[in-house]
Design an enzyme around this catalytic site. Structure first.
Site, PDB file in Angstrom:
ATOM      1  N   SER A  19       0.834  -1.188  -0.146  1.00  0.00           N
ATOM      2  CA  SER A  19       0.007   0.055   0.010  1.00  0.00           C
ATOM      3  C   SER A  19       0.873   1.215  -0.012  1.00  0.00           C
ATOM      4  CB  SER A  19      -0.895  -0.012   1.197  1.00  0.00           C
ATOM      5  OG  SER A  19      -1.509   1.215   1.405  1.00  0.00           O
TER       6      SER A  19
ATOM      7  N   TYR B  73      -3.170  -0.484  10.305  1.00  0.00           N
ATOM      8  CA  TYR B  73      -3.020  -0.811   8.761  1.00  0.00           C
ATOM      9  C   TYR B  73      -1.569  -0.644   8.231  1.00  0.00           C
ATOM     10  CZ  TYR B  73      -4.335  -1.117   3.772  1.00  0.00           C
ATOM     11  OH  TYR B  73      -4.125  -1.304   2.496  1.00  0.00           O
TER      12      TYR B  73
END
Length: 258
Positions: free
Chosen positions: A141, A154
């Protein structure tokens, strides 16, 4: 045909929806026999149907990637049918919160799927790839590389995915195993729609536009755009590429604030 995967097998975790579905479909379209690993097999129904309607071949297995015993058993079962050429570690979960409002249970839950799940699948697949080589794609990500507001847990897990990618690439290049990762910014998936609907029920359109404009290019990416990059990295056309992080972010990292 460029990006020809005929005769190759590809294992995609979380291949039932969103980015995983798009990757499964495009790999099958280019000749790969696709194995989908999904927690709930019902989630893979639409992906299977689309691949078969397009003439591709696909199988689905119920699997919790956080369960090492289950992962080992399923990948061993798949390997008995022939070599595993491609592994796409796509399965992942999200969490919104900073360090103060991230509970221990939240951290453990994300660790189990986003970190341990990648470890479980990569370890099992590498054991079968060492003889003939192979390709591993990990879904990282933009949060792996830059700070994202209110995404403590996350970001932690995706940072680990990035560094696991580097380690695997270095340790297994001698076996002909290539390992790269893709770092998307916000991609328009059913998860995004559900998140907006749940948290902003009174102004869904406004929030969708706001989130879209987070990317300097002015929109979210599509799952198909991620899938096309994955296809390239899985193909022989990318045979000189390993240990790389491919950012797919509409300018998010380099252009924000400029």
């Amino acid at each position: 045909m460029k990006f020809d995967l005929t005769g190759k097998s590809a294992l995609v975790t979380g291949g039932g929806s969103g980015i995983g579905k798009a990757i499964s479909v495009v790999l099958a379209e280019h000749g790969a026999h696709v194995y989908i690993l999904e927690m709930n097999l019902e989630n893979a129904h639409d992906t299977i149907k689309e691949i078969q309607e397009k003439g591709g071949t696909v199988e689905a297995h119920s699997c919790n990637v956080a369960n090492k015993k289950q992962v080992n058993e399923i990948i061993a079962l798949i390997a008995e049918k022939g070599k595993i050429d491609i592994l796409v570690n796509n399965a992942g979960i999200a969490h919104v919160g900073n360090i103060e409002n991230t509970e221990e249970e939240d951290l453990d839950r994300l660790y189990q799927v986003n970190i341990k799940g990648v470890y479980n699948c990569a370890q099992a697949a590498i054991n079968t790839m060492k003889t003939n080589g192979g390709v591993i794609i990990n879904m990282a990500s933009v949060a792996s590389s830059v700070g994202i507001f209110d995404r403590f847990a996350y970001s932690m897990t995706k940072g680990a995915v990035l560094t696991m990618t580097y380690s695997i690439a270095k340790d297994y290049i001698k076996y002909g195993i290539r390992c790269n990762c893709i770092s998307p910014a916000r991609i328009h998936t059913p998860f995004v729609d559900g998140f907006i609907k749940k948290n902003y029920p009174d102004n869904e359109t406004e929030m969708f536009e706001k989130l879209s404009k987070t990317q300097p290019i002015g929109r979210m990416g599509s799952p198909e755009e991620v899938a096309n990059l994955a296809l390239y990295l899985c193909s022989d056309e990318a045979s000189f590429i390993t240990g790389s992080n491919y950012v797919l972010d509409g300018g998010f990292i380099t252009l924000n604030g400029n």
